[in-house]
Design a protein around this motif. Structure first.
Motif, PDB file in Angstrom:
ATOM      1  N   ILE A  22       0.845  -1.190   0.000  1.00  0.00           N
ATOM      2  CA  ILE A  22       0.000   0.000   0.000  1.00  0.00           C
ATOM      3  C   ILE A  22       0.883   1.243   0.000  1.00  0.00           C
ATOM      4  O   ILE A  22       1.785   1.371   0.814  1.00  0.00           O
ATOM      5  N   GLU A  23       0.613   2.155  -0.927  1.00  0.00           N
ATOM      6  CA  GLU A  23       1.366   3.401  -1.018  1.00  0.00           C
ATOM      7  C   GLU A  23       0.890   4.350   0.075  1.00  0.00           C
ATOM      8  O   GLU A  23      -0.280   4.696   0.146  1.00  0.00           O
ATOM      9  N   LEU A  24       1.810   4.776   0.950  1.00  0.00           N
ATOM     10  CA  LEU A  24       1.448   5.657   2.050  1.00  0.00           C
ATOM     11  C   LEU A  24       1.458   7.126   1.651  1.00  0.00           C
ATOM     12  O   LEU A  24       0.727   7.924   2.214  1.00  0.00           O
ATOM     13  N   GLY A  25       2.283   7.516   0.715  1.00  0.00           N
ATOM     14  CA  GLY A  25       2.342   8.892   0.264  1.00  0.00           C
ATOM     15  C   GLY A  25       3.304   9.749   1.058  1.00  0.00           C
ATOM     16  O   GLY A  25       3.989  10.583   0.508  1.00  0.00           O
ATOM     17  N   HIS A  26       3.360   9.607   2.350  1.00  0.00           N
ATOM     18  CA  HIS A  26       4.272  10.338   3.221  1.00  0.00           C
ATOM     19  C   HIS A  26       4.155  11.847   3.086  1.00  0.00           C
ATOM     20  O   HIS A  26       5.113  12.573   3.307  1.00  0.00           O
ATOM     21  N   GLY A  27       3.011  12.351   2.661  1.00  0.00           N
ATOM     22  CA  GLY A  27       2.798  13.795   2.616  1.00  0.00           C
ATOM     23  C   GLY A  27       3.559  14.501   1.519  1.00  0.00           C
ATOM     24  O   GLY A  27       3.773  15.704   1.592  1.00  0.00           O
ATOM     25  N   ASN A  28       3.975  13.787   0.501  1.00  0.00           N
ATOM     26  CA  ASN A  28       4.729  14.393  -0.585  1.00  0.00           C
ATOM     27  C   ASN A  28       3.764  15.081  -1.548  1.00  0.00           C
ATOM     28  O   ASN A  28       3.390  14.535  -2.570  1.00  0.00           O
ATOM     29  N   PRO A  30       2.152  19.353  -2.759  1.00  0.00           N
ATOM     30  CA  PRO A  30       2.339  20.799  -2.625  1.00  0.00           C
ATOM     31  C   PRO A  30       1.783  21.341  -1.311  1.00  0.00           C
ATOM     32  O   PRO A  30       2.373  22.252  -0.713  1.00  0.00           O
ATOM     33  N   ALA A  31       0.675  20.791  -0.837  1.00  0.00           N
ATOM     34  CA  ALA A  31       0.092  21.252   0.424  1.00  0.00           C
ATOM     35  C   ALA A  31       1.033  20.981   1.594  1.00  0.00           C
ATOM     36  O   ALA A  31       1.258  21.850   2.440  1.00  0.00           O
ATOM     37  N   ALA A  32       1.605  19.803   1.634  1.00  0.00           N
ATOM     38  CA  ALA A  32       2.505  19.449   2.733  1.00  0.00           C
ATOM     39  C   ALA A  32       3.790  20.268   2.676  1.00  0.00           C
ATOM     40  O   ALA A  32       4.266  20.764   3.710  1.00  0.00           O
ATOM     41  N   TRP A  33       4.355  20.422   1.491  1.00  0.00           N
ATOM     42  CA  TRP A  33       5.591  21.189   1.359  1.00  0.00           C
ATOM     43  C   TRP A  33       5.377  22.653   1.730  1.00  0.00           C
ATOM     44  O   TRP A  33       6.223  23.268   2.386  1.00  0.00           O
ATOM     45  N   THR A  34       4.261  23.223   1.311  1.00  0.00           N
ATOM     46  CA  THR A  34       3.971  24.622   1.645  1.00  0.00           C
ATOM     47  C   THR A  34       3.769  24.778   3.144  1.00  0.00           C
ATOM     48  O   THR A  34       4.294  25.714   3.756  1.00  0.00           O
ATOM     49  N   CYS A  35       3.018  23.867   3.743  1.00  0.00           N
ATOM     50  CA  CYS A  35       2.774  23.909   5.185  1.00  0.00           C
ATOM     51  C   CYS A  35       4.089  23.856   5.955  1.00  0.00           C
ATOM     52  O   CYS A  35       4.338  24.686   6.840  1.00  0.00           O
ATOM     53  N   VAL A  36       4.948  22.931   5.611  1.00  0.00           N
ATOM     54  CA  VAL A  36       6.215  22.773   6.323  1.00  0.00           C
ATOM     55  C   VAL A  36       7.129  23.975   6.092  1.00  0.00           C
ATOM     56  O   VAL A  36       7.793  24.444   7.025  1.00  0.00           O
ATOM     57  N   THR A  37       7.149  24.516   4.881  1.00  0.00           N
ATOM     58  CA  THR A  37       8.010  25.657   4.584  1.00  0.00           C
ATOM     59  C   THR A  37       7.591  26.892   5.368  1.00  0.00           C
ATOM     60  O   THR A  37       8.432  27.579   5.965  1.00  0.00           O
ATOM     61  N   GLY A  74      -1.727  24.864   4.964  1.00  0.00           N
ATOM     62  CA  GLY A  74      -1.619  23.464   4.563  1.00  0.00           C
ATOM     63  C   GLY A  74      -2.967  22.768   4.501  1.00  0.00           C
ATOM     64  O   GLY A  74      -3.263  22.053   3.535  1.00  0.00           O
ATOM     65  N   VAL A  75      -3.794  22.992   5.495  1.00  0.00           N
ATOM     66  CA  VAL A  75      -5.133  22.382   5.504  1.00  0.00           C
ATOM     67  C   VAL A  75      -5.980  22.951   4.368  1.00  0.00           C
ATOM     68  O   VAL A  75      -6.693  22.211   3.680  1.00  0.00           O
ATOM     69  N   ALA A  76      -5.895  24.262   4.142  1.00  0.00           N
ATOM     70  CA  ALA A  76      -6.677  24.885   3.071  1.00  0.00           C
ATOM     71  C   ALA A  76      -6.259  24.343   1.704  1.00  0.00           C
ATOM     72  O   ALA A  76      -7.108  24.076   0.839  1.00  0.00           O
ATOM     73  N   GLY A  83      -3.492  18.194  -1.772  1.00  0.00           N
ATOM     74  CA  GLY A  83      -2.935  17.224  -0.835  1.00  0.00           C
ATOM     75  C   GLY A  83      -2.642  15.907  -1.538  1.00  0.00           C
ATOM     76  O   GLY A  83      -2.833  15.759  -2.750  1.00  0.00           O
ATOM     77  N   VAL A  84      -2.182  14.924  -0.787  1.00  0.00           N
ATOM     78  CA  VAL A  84      -1.892  13.608  -1.347  1.00  0.00           C
ATOM     79  C   VAL A  84      -3.173  13.023  -1.922  1.00  0.00           C
ATOM     80  O   VAL A  84      -4.186  12.931  -1.250  1.00  0.00           O
ATOM     81  N   GLY A  85      -3.134  12.662  -3.195  1.00  0.00           N
ATOM     82  CA  GLY A  85      -4.301  12.091  -3.863  1.00  0.00           C
ATOM     83  C   GLY A  85      -5.363  13.120  -4.194  1.00  0.00           C
ATOM     84  O   GLY A  85      -6.487  12.761  -4.535  1.00  0.00           O
ATOM     85  N   GLY A  86      -5.036  14.406  -4.122  1.00  0.00           N
ATOM     86  CA  GLY A  86      -6.002  15.464  -4.379  1.00  0.00           C
ATOM     87  C   GLY A  86      -6.400  15.551  -5.840  1.00  0.00           C
ATOM     88  O   GLY A  86      -5.702  15.090  -6.738  1.00  0.00           O
ATOM     89  N   SER A  87      -7.535  16.190  -6.086  1.00  0.00           N
ATOM     90  CA  SER A  87      -8.073  16.279  -7.436  1.00  0.00           C
ATOM     91  C   SER A  87      -7.202  17.127  -8.356  1.00  0.00           C
ATOM     92  O   SER A  87      -7.177  16.905  -9.564  1.00  0.00           O
ATOM     93  N   LYS A  88      -6.482  18.092  -7.842  1.00  0.00           N
ATOM     94  CA  LYS A  88      -5.636  18.952  -8.669  1.00  0.00           C
ATOM     95  C   LYS A  88      -4.345  18.262  -9.083  1.00  0.00           C
ATOM     96  O   LYS A  88      -3.658  18.736  -9.973  1.00  0.00           O
TER      97      LYS A  88
END
Length: 94
Positions: A22-28, A30-37, A74-76, A83-88
């Motif tokens: 199962i692919e976990l994604g690990h938050g990779n 744009p949402a995760a990177w922006t949130c962390v940055t 990040g949530v927005a 986010g991971v698996g997002g429609s965009k």
């Protein structure tokens, strides 16, 4: 000192083997990177304020606010589909 053993009791799952395919994604995403940055910028501001001393209390709280803004951004972005698996992020064949 205690005479207790250093062993711990571990819980063992009885549901069967773990599926590692199962692919976990690990938050990779744009949402995760922006949130962390953004949150990293807030931490840097807070650390600089901490090093300056008592005269930079307001700067410290600005850093804390930047961290909160990073979480909201990040949530927005996740809700907006970045986010991971997002429609965009799905490949639509173009």
């Amino acid at each position: 000192m205690s005479n207790k053993s250093a062993t711990t009791s571990a819980t063992v799952s009885t549901e069967g083997p773990i599926d590692h395919s199962i692919e976990l994604g690990h938050g990779n995403s744009p949402a995760a990177w922006t949130c962390v940055t953004v949150m990293l910028v807030g931490v840097i501001v807070g650390c600089v304020a901490f090093l300056i001393g008592e005269s930079a209390v307001i700067l410290f709280w600005i850093g804390v606010a930047i961290i909160a803004v990073g979480l909201v951004v990040g949530v927005a972005m996740k809700v907006a589909g970045y986010g991971v698996g997002g429609s965009k992020l799905k490949n639509n064949g173009h």
